[in-house]
Design a protein around this motif. Structure first.
Motif, PDB file in Angstrom:
ATOM      1  N   MET A 166       0.861  -1.188   0.000  1.00 49.11           N
ATOM      2  CA  MET A 166       0.000   0.000   0.000  1.00 49.11           C
ATOM      3  C   MET A 166       0.896   1.237   0.000  1.00 49.11           C
ATOM      4  SD  MET A 166      -2.968  -1.212   2.676  1.00 49.11           S
ATOM      5  CE  MET A 166      -1.786  -1.874   3.858  1.00 49.11           C
ATOM      6  N   THR A 167       0.840   1.998  -1.089  1.00 56.79           N
ATOM      7  CA  THR A 167       1.719   3.151  -1.249  1.00 56.79           C
ATOM      8  C   THR A 167       0.971   4.472  -1.303  1.00 56.79           C
ATOM      9  OG1 THR A 167       1.644   2.894  -3.666  1.00 56.79           O
ATOM     10  CG2 THR A 167       3.424   1.762  -2.482  1.00 56.79           C
ATOM     11  N   ALA A 168      -0.349   4.450  -1.287  1.00 51.91           N
ATOM     12  CA  ALA A 168      -1.141   5.682  -1.365  1.00 51.91           C
ATOM     13  C   ALA A 168      -2.470   5.466  -0.658  1.00 51.91           C
ATOM     14  CB  ALA A 168      -1.367   6.081  -2.823  1.00 51.91           C
ATOM     15  N   MET A 169      -3.246   6.516  -0.591  1.00 54.08           N
ATOM     16  CA  MET A 169      -4.592   6.404  -0.040  1.00 54.08           C
ATOM     17  C   MET A 169      -5.467   5.600  -1.002  1.00 54.08           C
ATOM     18  SD  MET A 169      -4.775   7.931   2.894  1.00 54.08           S
ATOM     19  CE  MET A 169      -6.537   8.207   3.077  1.00 54.08           C
ATOM     20  N   PRO A 170      -6.440   4.861  -0.490  1.00 53.98           N
ATOM     21  CA  PRO A 170      -7.326   4.100  -1.386  1.00 53.98           C
ATOM     22  C   PRO A 170      -8.110   5.009  -2.330  1.00 53.98           C
ATOM     23  CG  PRO A 170      -7.512   3.308   0.871  1.00 53.98           C
ATOM     24  CD  PRO A 170      -6.698   4.567   0.917  1.00 53.98           C
ATOM     25  N   PHE A 171      -8.379   4.514  -3.503  1.00 53.69           N
ATOM     26  CA  PHE A 171      -9.198   5.182  -4.517  1.00 53.69           C
ATOM     27  C   PHE A 171      -8.630   6.535  -4.943  1.00 53.69           C
ATOM     28  CE2 PHE A 171     -12.439   2.511  -2.289  1.00 53.69           C
ATOM     29  CZ  PHE A 171     -12.682   1.645  -3.338  1.00 53.69           C
ATOM     30  N   GLN A 172      -7.318   6.626  -5.005  1.00 53.41           N
ATOM     31  CA  GLN A 172      -6.718   7.838  -5.563  1.00 53.41           C
ATOM     32  C   GLN A 172      -6.903   7.839  -7.072  1.00 53.41           C
ATOM     33  OE1 GLN A 172      -4.915  10.568  -4.061  1.00 53.41           O
ATOM     34  NE2 GLN A 172      -6.059   9.751  -2.319  1.00 53.41           N
ATOM     35  N   PRO A 173      -7.398   8.920  -7.672  1.00 47.87           N
ATOM     36  CA  PRO A 173      -7.632   8.949  -9.115  1.00 47.87           C
ATOM     37  C   PRO A 173      -6.313   9.042  -9.888  1.00 47.87           C
ATOM     38  CG  PRO A 173      -8.093  11.086  -8.172  1.00 47.87           C
ATOM     39  CD  PRO A 173      -7.804  10.176  -7.013  1.00 47.87           C
ATOM     40  N   PRO A 174      -6.347   8.810 -11.204  1.00 48.49           N
ATOM     41  CA  PRO A 174      -5.125   8.951 -12.013  1.00 48.49           C
ATOM     42  C   PRO A 174      -4.537  10.349 -11.915  1.00 48.49           C
ATOM     43  CG  PRO A 174      -6.833   7.814 -13.246  1.00 48.49           C
ATOM     44  CD  PRO A 174      -7.478   8.293 -11.985  1.00 48.49           C
ATOM     45  N   GLY A 209      -5.131   0.940  -1.652  1.00 48.87           N
ATOM     46  CA  GLY A 209      -4.059   1.915  -1.805  1.00 48.87           C
ATOM     47  C   GLY A 209      -2.853   1.401  -2.556  1.00 48.87           C
ATOM     48  N   ARG A 210      -3.009   0.313  -3.313  1.00 47.93           N
ATOM     49  CA  ARG A 210      -1.899  -0.207  -4.107  1.00 47.93           C
ATOM     50  C   ARG A 210      -1.820   0.530  -5.439  1.00 47.93           C
ATOM     51  NH1 ARG A 210      -3.794  -6.373  -3.099  1.00 47.93           N
ATOM     52  NH2 ARG A 210      -5.625  -5.408  -4.081  1.00 47.93           N
ATOM     53  N   ASP A 211      -0.598   0.745  -5.903  1.00 42.62           N
ATOM     54  CA  ASP A 211      -0.365   1.529  -7.110  1.00 42.62           C
ATOM     55  C   ASP A 211      -0.747   0.725  -8.352  1.00 42.62           C
ATOM     56  OD1 ASP A 211       0.464   3.273  -9.038  1.00 42.62           O
ATOM     57  OD2 ASP A 211       2.519   3.486  -8.303  1.00 42.62           O
ATOM     58  N   ILE A 212      -1.675   1.267  -9.151  1.00 43.30           N
ATOM     59  CA  ILE A 212      -2.118   0.582 -10.370  1.00 43.30           C
ATOM     60  C   ILE A 212      -0.974   0.459 -11.374  1.00 43.30           C
ATOM     61  CG2 ILE A 212      -3.701   0.666 -12.322  1.00 43.30           C
ATOM     62  CD1 ILE A 212      -5.061   0.014  -9.707  1.00 43.30           C
ATOM     63  N   ALA A 213      -0.160   1.514 -11.507  1.00 39.60           N
ATOM     64  CA  ALA A 213       0.955   1.482 -12.456  1.00 39.60           C
ATOM     65  C   ALA A 213       1.966   0.397 -12.086  1.00 39.60           C
ATOM     66  CB  ALA A 213       1.644   2.845 -12.500  1.00 39.60           C
ATOM     67  N   ALA A 214       2.239   0.247 -10.781  1.00 39.17           N
ATOM     68  CA  ALA A 214       3.157  -0.807 -10.337  1.00 39.17           C
ATOM     69  C   ALA A 214       2.584  -2.180 -10.647  1.00 39.17           C
ATOM     70  CB  ALA A 214       3.432  -0.668  -8.849  1.00 39.17           C
ATOM     71  N   GLY A 215       1.273  -2.338 -10.456  1.00 37.34           N
ATOM     72  CA  GLY A 215       0.642  -3.615 -10.766  1.00 37.34           C
ATOM     73  C   GLY A 215       0.720  -3.946 -12.244  1.00 37.34           C
ATOM     74  N   ILE A 216       0.545  -2.929 -13.101  1.00 41.95           N
ATOM     75  CA  ILE A 216       0.626  -3.165 -14.546  1.00 41.95           C
ATOM     76  C   ILE A 216       2.048  -3.539 -14.958  1.00 41.95           C
ATOM     77  CG2 ILE A 216       0.484  -2.012 -16.788  1.00 41.95           C
ATOM     78  CD1 ILE A 216      -1.907  -0.471 -15.726  1.00 41.95           C
ATOM     79  N   ALA A 217       3.040  -2.860 -14.400  1.00 48.50           N
ATOM     80  CA  ALA A 217       4.435  -3.152 -14.750  1.00 48.50           C
ATOM     81  C   ALA A 217       4.826  -4.559 -14.324  1.00 48.50           C
ATOM     82  CB  ALA A 217       5.358  -2.125 -14.097  1.00 48.50           C
ATOM     83  N   HIS A 218       4.497  -4.942 -13.093  1.00 44.75           N
ATOM     84  CA  HIS A 218       4.842  -6.293 -12.622  1.00 44.75           C
ATOM     85  C   HIS A 218       3.940  -7.340 -13.262  1.00 44.75           C
ATOM     86  CE1 HIS A 218       7.825  -5.408  -9.414  1.00 44.75           C
ATOM     87  NE2 HIS A 218       7.214  -4.234  -9.376  1.00 44.75           N
TER      88      HIS A 218
END
Length: 290
Positions: free
Chosen positions: A53-61, A74-83
Motif C-alpha cells: 500500500m503506497t497511497a490512499m485508497p481510490f486515488q484517481p489517475p 491503496g496499491r499503485d495501479i501502475a506498479a501492478g501493470i508493470a509487474h
C-alpha cells in the motif's frame, strides 16, 4: 567466401524489408518492445512490491502518489501493470513453447508415418478439441490448484491441437519431396529425416501460428485470473481487472488501465504475427490480399 557471406545478409534484409512493409506489424513490434522493457525493468521502475500500500485508497489517475491511481487498498495501479506484464509475458511465452513442443512432435509423427499412427494421433487430438478450451483450462487449473506451473500446463494442454494439425499437414506435403527421398536413399533414419530434413522446411507457418498463440495464451491467463484462478502470489492484469469489477462505477481506472494493457498487448502480438506471415510466406500474403 564472398557469396557465403553475402547470402545470409540478403536473406535477413529480405525478411526485414518484407516485415517492414506491414506498417501495423512495425507498430505492434514497437509497442511489444516497450512492454518487454517494462516487464524487464519493473523492479527498477517500481522497486516496492505491487502488493504494498503506497497511497490512499481510490486515488484517481495523475495523483501525486499514484500516476494511474490506486485501488481499494491503496496499491499503485501502475506498479501492478508493470509487474503484471512480466507474469503475462512469462505465461504466454512458456505455455506457447510447451504447446509447440507437444503439437509439433505429435503432428510430425502423424504426418510422416501416416496410416494407423496418423489415425491414432488424430483421434487423440480430436478428443481434446471436443472440449471448449477455456472450460478445459478452468477444470485443469481447479484440479491442480492455481499456481504458475498449473496455469502454464493448462494453457499448453488446450493450445497444442491446432499446431499438431498444422504440423501434420506440412509433413504430409513435404514427405514426398525429392530431398526426402534422397535422404532415405542415403540411409538416414526416420528421426533424422523428420528433425533435420522436413522440420526446418515447415517452420515458417509454425512460427506464425506460435506468435499468434502467445496472444491467445495471455487472454486465457487473464480470464483465469479474472475468475480467481490465477497464482495468488503473483500480480497479473487479469487479477487487477477481476478485483475491480465490484467498484467499477466508483473507481473506473482500476479495471480500465489493466484492460487497456491486455488489449494493446494482444493487438500488438496479432499485428506482429501478421508481419511474420508477410515476411515468411509472401506468396500466401499476396494471394490473401488479391
Amino acid at each position: 567466401m564472398t557469396a557465403a557471406a553475402i547470402t545470409p545478409a540478403r536473406k535477413g534484409s529480405g525478411f526485414w524489408s518484407a516485415f517492414a512493409r506491414n506498417k501495423g506489424a512495425v507498430i505492434g513490434l514497437a509497442f511489444l518492445t516497450l512492454i518487454v522493457l517494462m516487464a524487464a525493468f519493473a523492479d527498477v521502475l517500481y522497486p516496492d512490491s505491487p502488493w504494498d500500500m503506497t497511497a490512499m485508497p481510490f486515488q484517481p489517475p495523475l495523483s501525486e502518489d499514484a500516476l494511474l491511481g490506486s485501488d481499494t487498498l491503496g496499491r499503485d495501479i501502475a506498479a501492478g501493470i508493470a509487474h503484471g506484464a512480466r507474469v503475462s509475458l512469462l505465461i504466454g511465452l512458456t505455455s506457447t513453447a510447451v504447446a509447440v513442443l507437444i503439437g509439433v512432435f505429435l503432428g510430425a509423427v502423424s504426418g510422416f508415418y501416416g496410416g494407423r499412427v496418423d489415425d491414432l494421433v488424430m483421434r487423440f487430438t480430436e478428443l481434446f478439441q471436443t472440449i471448449p478450451n477455456f472450460v478445459l483450462a478452468v477444470v485443469l487449473v481447479a484440479i491442480f490448484t492455481p499456481s504458475l506451473t498449473s496455469i502454464v500446463l493448462a494453457i499448453a494442454i488446450v493450445s497444442w491441437p491446432p499446431l499438431a494439425r498444422l504440423a501434420r499437414g506440412e509433413f504430409m506435403s513435404l514427405r514426398s519431396r525429392e530431398f526426402v527421398h534422397a535422404a532415405v536413399t542415403t540411409g538416414q533414419s526416420n528421426m533424422t529425416i523428420i528433425w533435420r530434413q522436413i522440420l526446418p522446411n515447415s517452420l515458417s507457418p509454425i512460427i506464425v501460428s506460435a506468435s499468434l498463440m502467445v496472444a491467445t495464451a495471455i487472454l486465457l491467463e487473464s480470464s483465469l485470473s479474472f475468475l480467481g484462478l490465477g497464482d495468488p502470489n503473483l500480480m497479473s492484469w487479469g487479477y487487477m481487472v477481476g478485483a475491480a469489477r465490484t467498484v467499477i462505477r466508483q473507481a473506473w481506472w482500476m479495471s480500465f488501465f489493466p484492460g487497456i494493457a491486455i488489449l494493446l498487448t494482444v493487438l500488438a502480438l496479432n499485428l506482429v504475427g501478421e508481419g511474420l506471415n508477410d515476411a515468411l510466406n509472401p506468396k500466401l500474403a499476396r494471394k490473401g490480399r488479391s
